[in-house]
Design a protein around this motif. Structure first.
Motif, PDB file in Angstrom:
ATOM      1  N   GLY A 182      66.523 -56.675  54.296  1.00 44.98           N
ATOM      2  CA  GLY A 182      67.737 -57.228  54.901  1.00 44.98           C
ATOM      3  C   GLY A 182      68.962 -56.938  54.056  1.00 44.98           C
ATOM      4  O   GLY A 182      69.097 -55.863  53.468  1.00 44.98           O
ATOM      5  N   SER A 183      69.850 -57.949  53.958  1.00 45.46           N
ATOM      6  CA  SER A 183      71.140 -57.710  53.295  1.00 45.46           C
ATOM      7  C   SER A 183      71.102 -58.033  51.800  1.00 45.46           C
ATOM      8  O   SER A 183      72.143 -58.186  51.173  1.00 45.46           O
ATOM      9  N   ARG A 184      69.918 -58.165  51.236  1.00 44.27           N
ATOM     10  CA  ARG A 184      69.824 -58.520  49.817  1.00 44.27           C
ATOM     11  C   ARG A 184      70.490 -57.461  48.934  1.00 44.27           C
ATOM     12  O   ARG A 184      70.340 -56.257  49.192  1.00 44.27           O
ATOM     13  N   PRO A 185      71.182 -57.898  47.864  1.00 46.23           N
ATOM     14  CA  PRO A 185      71.839 -56.927  46.994  1.00 46.23           C
ATOM     15  C   PRO A 185      70.827 -56.030  46.299  1.00 46.23           C
ATOM     16  O   PRO A 185      69.797 -56.517  45.811  1.00 46.23           O
ATOM     17  N   ARG A 186      71.101 -54.754  46.287  1.00 41.35           N
ATOM     18  CA  ARG A 186      70.154 -53.830  45.669  1.00 41.35           C
ATOM     19  C   ARG A 186      70.904 -52.690  45.012  1.00 41.35           C
ATOM     20  O   ARG A 186      72.036 -52.394  45.365  1.00 41.35           O
ATOM     21  N   ALA A 187      70.208 -52.069  44.039  1.00 40.70           N
ATOM     22  CA  ALA A 187      70.846 -50.987  43.299  1.00 40.70           C
ATOM     23  C   ALA A 187      69.798 -49.980  42.868  1.00 40.70           C
ATOM     24  O   ALA A 187      68.618 -50.312  42.728  1.00 40.70           O
ATOM     25  N   ARG A 188      70.257 -48.753  42.661  1.00 40.99           N
ATOM     26  CA  ARG A 188      69.364 -47.674  42.252  1.00 40.99           C
ATOM     27  C   ARG A 188      69.510 -47.473  40.748  1.00 40.99           C
ATOM     28  O   ARG A 188      70.614 -47.218  40.256  1.00 40.99           O
ATOM     29  N   SER A 189      68.398 -47.622  40.054  1.00 40.01           N
ATOM     30  CA  SER A 189      68.446 -47.451  38.595  1.00 40.01           C
ATOM     31  C   SER A 189      67.035 -47.261  38.055  1.00 40.01           C
ATOM     32  O   SER A 189      66.052 -47.678  38.672  1.00 40.01           O
ATOM     33  N   ASN A 190      66.981 -46.659  36.883  1.00 43.75           N
ATOM     34  CA  ASN A 190      65.738 -46.584  36.123  1.00 43.75           C
ATOM     35  C   ASN A 190      65.528 -47.923  35.427  1.00 43.75           C
ATOM     36  O   ASN A 190      66.391 -48.368  34.670  1.00 43.75           O
ATOM     37  N   VAL A 191      64.385 -48.559  35.661  1.00 47.06           N
ATOM     38  CA  VAL A 191      64.169 -49.879  35.055  1.00 47.06           C
ATOM     39  C   VAL A 191      63.980 -49.803  33.538  1.00 47.06           C
ATOM     40  O   VAL A 191      64.038 -50.822  32.856  1.00 47.06           O
ATOM     41  N   GLU A 192      63.757 -48.611  33.026  1.00 46.43           N
ATOM     42  CA  GLU A 192      63.601 -48.485  31.569  1.00 46.43           C
ATOM     43  C   GLU A 192      64.945 -48.525  30.848  1.00 46.43           C
ATOM     44  O   GLU A 192      65.001 -48.554  29.620  1.00 46.43           O
ATOM     45  N   GLN A 193      66.031 -48.470  31.616  1.00 47.28           N
ATOM     46  CA  GLN A 193      67.377 -48.611  31.033  1.00 47.28           C
ATOM     47  C   GLN A 193      68.146 -49.537  31.966  1.00 47.28           C
ATOM     48  O   GLN A 193      68.898 -49.069  32.817  1.00 47.28           O
ATOM     49  N   LEU A 194      67.943 -50.820  31.829  1.00 50.14           N
ATOM     50  CA  LEU A 194      68.516 -51.756  32.806  1.00 50.14           C
ATOM     51  C   LEU A 194      70.044 -51.817  32.652  1.00 50.14           C
ATOM     52  O   LEU A 194      70.546 -52.049  31.543  1.00 50.14           O
ATOM     53  N   PRO A 195      70.760 -51.635  33.748  1.00 52.27           N
ATOM     54  CA  PRO A 195      72.225 -51.547  33.666  1.00 52.27           C
ATOM     55  C   PRO A 195      72.893 -52.923  33.706  1.00 52.27           C
ATOM     56  O   PRO A 195      73.755 -53.177  34.543  1.00 52.27           O
ATOM     57  N   PHE A 196      72.459 -53.805  32.798  1.00 56.52           N
ATOM     58  CA  PHE A 196      72.986 -55.175  32.786  1.00 56.52           C
ATOM     59  C   PHE A 196      73.306 -55.584  31.361  1.00 56.52           C
ATOM     60  O   PHE A 196      72.695 -55.079  30.416  1.00 56.52           O
ATOM     61  N   ARG A 197      74.214 -56.568  31.251  1.00 54.86           N
ATOM     62  CA  ARG A 197      74.462 -57.118  29.924  1.00 54.86           C
ATOM     63  C   ARG A 197      73.319 -58.059  29.548  1.00 54.86           C
ATOM     64  O   ARG A 197      72.432 -58.329  30.372  1.00 54.86           O
ATOM     65  N   ASN A 198      73.362 -58.558  28.334  1.00 54.57           N
ATOM     66  CA  ASN A 198      72.276 -59.398  27.825  1.00 54.57           C
ATOM     67  C   ASN A 198      72.224 -60.754  28.549  1.00 54.57           C
ATOM     68  O   ASN A 198      73.257 -61.295  28.954  1.00 54.57           O
ATOM     69  N   GLU A 199      71.017 -61.273  28.688  1.00 52.44           N
ATOM     70  CA  GLU A 199      70.774 -62.654  29.134  1.00 52.44           C
ATOM     71  C   GLU A 199      71.470 -63.006  30.453  1.00 52.44           C
ATOM     72  O   GLU A 199      72.300 -63.912  30.510  1.00 52.44           O
ATOM     73  N   VAL A 200      71.103 -62.270  31.490  1.00 55.93           N
ATOM     74  CA  VAL A 200      71.713 -62.454  32.804  1.00 55.93           C
ATOM     75  C   VAL A 200      70.757 -63.145  33.777  1.00 55.93           C
ATOM     76  O   VAL A 200      71.181 -63.951  34.605  1.00 55.93           O
ATOM     77  N   PHE A 201      69.463 -62.841  33.673  1.00 60.68           N
ATOM     78  CA  PHE A 201      68.508 -63.273  34.705  1.00 60.68           C
ATOM     79  C   PHE A 201      67.673 -64.465  34.240  1.00 60.68           C
ATOM     80  O   PHE A 201      67.317 -64.580  33.071  1.00 60.68           O
ATOM     81  N   ASP A 202      67.327 -65.325  35.214  1.00 67.00           N
ATOM     82  CA  ASP A 202      66.420 -66.450  34.939  1.00 67.00           C
ATOM     83  C   ASP A 202      64.971 -65.997  35.054  1.00 67.00           C
ATOM     84  O   ASP A 202      64.091 -66.557  34.404  1.00 67.00           O
ATOM     85  N   SER A 203      64.712 -65.030  35.938  1.00 68.02           N
ATOM     86  CA  SER A 203      63.341 -64.544  36.151  1.00 68.02           C
ATOM     87  C   SER A 203      63.367 -63.040  36.399  1.00 68.02           C
ATOM     88  O   SER A 203      64.299 -62.538  37.041  1.00 68.02           O
ATOM     89  N   ILE A 204      62.320 -62.374  35.916  1.00 69.51           N
ATOM     90  CA  ILE A 204      62.178 -60.934  36.200  1.00 69.51           C
ATOM     91  C   ILE A 204      60.751 -60.673  36.674  1.00 69.51           C
ATOM     92  O   ILE A 204      59.773 -61.152  36.078  1.00 69.51           O
ATOM     93  N   LEU A 205      60.681 -59.923  37.756  1.00 67.80           N
ATOM     94  CA  LEU A 205      59.431 -59.655  38.451  1.00 67.80           C
ATOM     95  C   LEU A 205      59.232 -58.139  38.473  1.00 67.80           C
ATOM     96  O   LEU A 205      60.166 -57.406  38.789  1.00 67.80           O
ATOM     97  N   ALA A 206      58.016 -57.679  38.140  1.00 67.17           N
ATOM     98  CA  ALA A 206      57.733 -56.236  38.220  1.00 67.17           C
ATOM     99  C   ALA A 206      56.324 -56.082  38.799  1.00 67.17           C
ATOM    100  O   ALA A 206      55.327 -56.084  38.074  1.00 67.17           O
ATOM    101  N   VAL A 207      56.259 -55.969  40.111  1.00 62.99           N
ATOM    102  CA  VAL A 207      54.961 -55.944  40.787  1.00 62.99           C
ATOM    103  C   VAL A 207      54.529 -54.497  40.976  1.00 62.99           C
ATOM    104  O   VAL A 207      55.182 -53.727  41.698  1.00 62.99           O
TER     105      VAL A 207
END
Ligand SMILES: C[S@@+](CC[C@H](N)C(=O)[O-])C[C@H]1O[C@@H](n2cnc3c(N)ncnc32)[C@H](O)[C@@H]1O
Length: 183
Positions: free
Chosen positions: A80-105
């Motif tokens: 659906g309309s969930r926010p999404r982005a294209r990136s290599n997960v081995e180089q996460l394009p985020f600043r430090n300490e942003v997420f409460d949970s991370i899932l990698a199924v």
């Protein structure tokens, strides 16, 4: 970038998702129960790393969905309309300490360097944040870099950042394992 040329390159996954095999379609409509359990265990602002075509998006209220396959994120997207982005997960394009949970199924077995991914997970996870991942023990599929994962391998990947973790085997998919850990 070197990762772009490897066996598990985004092009491989684009080709894979482009075929949209019946079993892929089934996963989109009815993700395996253990995946849903994992998604439901997440809290707060969630990163679904290696989200594929977004089959878990409807179980995650507040999430960002990341994958390096543009076919999964566009043509085959079911989230659906969930926010999404294209990136290599081995180089996460985020600043430090942003997420409460991370899932990698079912992502770890595809990575060049799972330890690098886990270091990135640790970096972008808030203090006290939750990390969960699942993979098959033995699966020689073409796109898997890690065709066998032992307990020793899991320890080696996780312990530098997550010295304590909980381990489980999904009752309906005993050929896989799930990990739960807190920062
Ligand atoms: C087996 S699929 C799992 C998809 C989804 N998590 C699920 O359970 O249905 C593996 C996914 O990981 C993605 N992937 C593999 N290596 C990646 C990387 N280095 N960076 C981003 N995505 C990656 C692939 O494009 C693919 O969508």
């Amino acid at each position: 970038m070197s990762w772009y040329r490897t066996e598990g390159s985004p092009q491989k996954y684009d080709e894979h998702f482009d075929q949209w095999l019946p079993r892929t379609q089934r996963q989109a409509e009815h993700p395996w129960p253990y995946k849903i359990i994992m998604a439901k265990k997440t809290k707060g602002y969630v990163l679904d790393a290696g989200c594929g075509f977004g089959c878990l998006a409807r179980f995650i209220k507040n999430g960002l969905f990341l994958d390096f396959s543009s076919v999964a994120l566009k043509k085959r997207w079911v989230g659906g309309s969930r926010p999404r982005a294209r990136s290599n997960v081995e180089q996460l394009p985020f600043r430090n300490e942003v997420f409460d949970s991370i899932l990698a199924v079912e992502v770890m077995e595809h990575l060049d360097d799972p330890k690098r991914f886990i270091a990135e997970v640790y970096r972008v996870l808030k203090k006290g944040g939750f990390f969960t991942f699942a993979s098959p023990w033995n699966d020689p599929s073409e796109t898997h870099k890690w065709k066998e994962i032992s307990n020793a391998v899991i320890d080696d990947w996780l312990k530098p950042f997550f010295p304590k973790y909980t381990f489980a085997v999904p009752p309906e998919r005993k050929e896989r394992f799930m990990i739960y850990a807190y920062k």
